[in-house]
Design a protein around this motif. Structure first.
Motif, PDB file in Angstrom:
ATOM      1  N   UNK A  14     132.539  29.720 -40.669  1.00 60.18           N
ATOM      2  CA  UNK A  14     133.627  29.460 -39.718  1.00 60.18           C
ATOM      3  C   UNK A  14     133.321  28.198 -38.918  1.00 60.18           C
ATOM      4  N   UNK A  15     132.094  28.080 -38.431  1.00 59.57           N
ATOM      5  CA  UNK A  15     131.697  26.949 -37.604  1.00 59.57           C
ATOM      6  C   UNK A  15     131.833  25.628 -38.360  1.00 59.57           C
ATOM      7  N   UNK A  16     131.546  25.656 -39.675  1.00 61.00           N
ATOM      8  CA  UNK A  16     131.576  24.438 -40.482  1.00 61.00           C
ATOM      9  C   UNK A  16     132.852  24.283 -41.301  1.00 61.00           C
ATOM     10  N   UNK A  17     133.757  25.253 -41.176  1.00 61.54           N
ATOM     11  CA  UNK A  17     135.004  25.215 -41.951  1.00 61.54           C
ATOM     12  C   UNK A  17     134.726  25.092 -43.454  1.00 61.54           C
ATOM     13  N   UNK A  18     133.817  25.933 -43.914  1.00 63.81           N
ATOM     14  CA  UNK A  18     133.439  25.974 -45.320  1.00 63.81           C
ATOM     15  C   UNK A  18     133.826  27.317 -45.930  1.00 63.81           C
ATOM     16  N   UNK A  19     134.036  27.355 -47.247  1.00 67.89           N
ATOM     17  CA  UNK A  19     134.221  28.664 -47.894  1.00 67.89           C
ATOM     18  C   UNK A  19     132.920  29.439 -47.883  1.00 67.89           C
ATOM     19  N   UNK A  20     133.010  30.745 -48.026  1.00 69.41           N
ATOM     20  CA  UNK A  20     131.816  31.588 -48.122  1.00 69.41           C
ATOM     21  C   UNK A  20     131.875  32.361 -49.440  1.00 69.41           C
ATOM     22  N   UNK A  21     130.765  32.407 -50.125  1.00 69.56           N
ATOM     23  CA  UNK A  21     130.677  33.128 -51.388  1.00 69.56           C
ATOM     24  C   UNK A  21     129.684  34.271 -51.240  1.00 69.56           C
ATOM     25  N   UNK A  22     130.131  35.478 -51.557  1.00 70.21           N
ATOM     26  CA  UNK A  22     129.277  36.658 -51.549  1.00 70.21           C
ATOM     27  C   UNK A  22     128.833  36.901 -52.988  1.00 70.21           C
ATOM     28  N   UNK A  23     127.554  36.716 -53.251  1.00 73.54           N
ATOM     29  CA  UNK A  23     127.060  36.829 -54.623  1.00 73.54           C
ATOM     30  C   UNK A  23     126.066  37.977 -54.749  1.00 73.54           C
ATOM     31  N   UNK A  24     126.283  38.791 -55.763  1.00 67.58           N
ATOM     32  CA  UNK A  24     125.364  39.892 -56.070  1.00 67.58           C
ATOM     33  C   UNK A  24     124.829  39.690 -57.483  1.00 67.58           C
ATOM     34  N   UNK A  25     123.530  39.605 -57.604  1.00 67.23           N
ATOM     35  CA  UNK A  25     122.896  39.432 -58.909  1.00 67.23           C
ATOM     36  C   UNK A  25     122.358  40.772 -59.390  1.00 67.23           C
ATOM     37  N   UNK A  26     122.699  41.138 -60.620  1.00 69.11           N
ATOM     38  CA  UNK A  26     122.291  42.408 -61.210  1.00 69.11           C
ATOM     39  C   UNK A  26     121.226  42.144 -62.267  1.00 69.11           C
ATOM     40  N   UNK A  27     120.063  42.732 -62.046  1.00 69.58           N
ATOM     41  CA  UNK A  27     118.958  42.557 -62.995  1.00 69.58           C
ATOM     42  C   UNK A  27     119.291  43.247 -64.319  1.00 69.58           C
ATOM     43  N   UNK A  28     119.233  42.537 -65.452  1.00 67.73           N
ATOM     44  CA  UNK A  28     119.543  43.162 -66.748  1.00 67.73           C
ATOM     45  C   UNK A  28     118.632  44.345 -67.046  1.00 67.73           C
ATOM     46  N   UNK A  29     119.188  45.344 -67.705  1.00 69.55           N
ATOM     47  CA  UNK A  29     118.448  46.548 -68.068  1.00 69.55           C
ATOM     48  C   UNK A  29     117.700  46.308 -69.375  1.00 69.55           C
ATOM     49  N   UNK A  30     116.424  46.674 -69.388  1.00 75.77           N
ATOM     50  CA  UNK A  30     115.600  46.568 -70.592  1.00 75.77           C
ATOM     51  C   UNK A  30     115.505  47.939 -71.250  1.00 75.77           C
ATOM     52  N   UNK A  31     115.801  47.997 -72.534  1.00 71.39           N
ATOM     53  CA  UNK A  31     115.683  49.261 -73.265  1.00 71.39           C
ATOM     54  C   UNK A  31     114.405  49.248 -74.100  1.00 71.39           C
ATOM     55  N   UNK A  32     113.912  50.443 -74.413  1.00 72.86           N
ATOM     56  CA  UNK A  32     112.620  50.525 -75.092  1.00 72.86           C
ATOM     57  C   UNK A  32     112.659  50.210 -76.578  1.00 72.86           C
ATOM     58  N   UNK A  33     113.842  50.316 -77.198  1.00 73.53           N
ATOM     59  CA  UNK A  33     113.887  50.080 -78.640  1.00 73.53           C
ATOM     60  C   UNK A  33     115.173  49.325 -79.008  1.00 73.53           C
ATOM     61  N   UNK A  34     115.094  48.246 -79.739  1.00 74.69           N
ATOM     62  CA  UNK A  34     113.867  47.550 -80.135  1.00 74.69           C
ATOM     63  C   UNK A  34     113.104  47.065 -78.895  1.00 74.69           C
ATOM     64  N   UNK A  35     111.842  46.920 -79.035  1.00 81.62           N
ATOM     65  CA  UNK A  35     110.969  46.649 -77.889  1.00 81.62           C
ATOM     66  C   UNK A  35     111.423  45.405 -77.123  1.00 81.62           C
ATOM     67  N   UNK A  36     111.590  45.594 -75.798  1.00 78.10           N
ATOM     68  CA  UNK A  36     111.918  44.480 -74.931  1.00 78.10           C
ATOM     69  C   UNK A  36     113.362  44.009 -75.007  1.00 78.10           C
TER      70      UNK A  36
END
Length: 292
Positions: A32-54
């Motif tokens: 607001x003070x700088x009259x700039x847009x604001x971006x709300x970002x959420x990063x989701x860590x990818x899920x690792x499955x056991x098979x195939x490995x990694x």
């Protein structure tokens, strides 16, 4: 693309925590003070499955998608609750399915500032920076604001901005931003320089009075042009010896914001502002702005 038109504007990392809510509230005021847009970002860590490995899931699982939407909705509510009658900034949201730190560091290339909450308490009840916040301080491509959740709401908006000056290029960038922050907030600026970080008798035969005089000269030189550019900002100069982080933390108790450079050597050989900025960001009770 100029600094003030970068697509993300004020970029806030959100994760649903109380520290994240504090970051949204602070980032909203900054946008607001700088009259700039604001971006709300959420990063989701990818899920690792056991098979195939990694192997990673190619797409975000439904449960993670639902959680992400909940986090974004909570952040939007926090943003709206903190407007206090002001017009809401242009608000964008983004969810990325990627490693959290790499995703945010990449996004920081297109942000004017990135805002992150500190990550709460360690096992002994001591405030600790989270891995995400630490990663941003070290690798982000724009200034990083670190917000502590418990004290931010009670900030004294009449308190000055505190600036750490060490004579390095990073410190010069911090000085520019600190003057701008103080001017926009209509408060004074306290510029702090530590002329030695190892005490007044570190080297046999060293005249500490010469070092102190050099410190005063560095402080005067680094502030001169900016005082002319921002005549509305009253500047108080603080000169100390020994442990920059100690003095910055002590003086931060009388400030609403601390601004420091991210790296570089100061006027005295061996003073690494990188370690100082990390220590201040971890332990200060007020928001800390780390400038690369």
């Amino acid at each position: 693309m100029s600094d003030m038109t970068k697509q993300f504007g004020v970029l806030v990392c959100v994760d649903g925590s109380s520290a994240s809510d504090a970051a949204v509230a602070w980032g909203t005021r900054e946008a607001i003070m700088r009259k700039l847009p604001i971006t709300l970002m959420h990063a989701v860590q990818p899920v690792v499955v056991g098979w195939p490995e990694g192997q990673l899931y190619a797409d975000m699982p439904e449960w993670q998608h639902d959680d992400a939407q909940h986090v974004i909705e909570q952040a939007r509510k926090t943003l709206n609750a903190g407007l206090a009658g002001a017009r809401a900034p242009e608000t964008r949201t983004e969810v990325v399915y990627s490693g959290v730190v790499p995703a945010l560091v990449e996004a920081s290339k297109d942000a004017w500032m990135i805002v992150a909450g500190s990550q709460g308490l360690g096992a002994l009840g001591r405030l600790l920076l989270g891995s995400v916040t630490t990663g941003l301080i070290h690798y982000a491509h724009c200034p990083v604001a670190v917000i502590h959740s418990s004290e931010t709401a009670a900030l004294d908006t009449n308190a000055p901005v505190l600036l750490g000056v060490d004579g390095s290029p990073a410190s010069e960038a911090a000085t520019a931003l600190a003057f701008d922050e103080a001017s926009r907030r209509e408060v004074g600026l306290r510029a702090l320089h530590v002329w030695s970080d190892v005490g007044v008798f570190p080297v046999l035969g060293m005249d500490w009075r010469d070092r102190e005089r050099e410190g005063r000269e560095i402080l005067a030189e680094r502030l001169a042009g900016w005082q002319e550019r921002y005549p509305d900002v009253h500047v108080e100069r603080l000169l100390f010896c020994d442990k920059p982080s100690r003095w910055l933390l002590e003086e931060s108790e009388r400030a609403q914001l601390v601004v420091v450079g991210s790296r570089g050597r100061g006027g005295f050989p061996g003073m690494l502002l990188g370690s100082v900025s990390s220590a201040v960001a971890q332990s200060a009770k007020v928001p800390v702005l780390v400038v690369r």
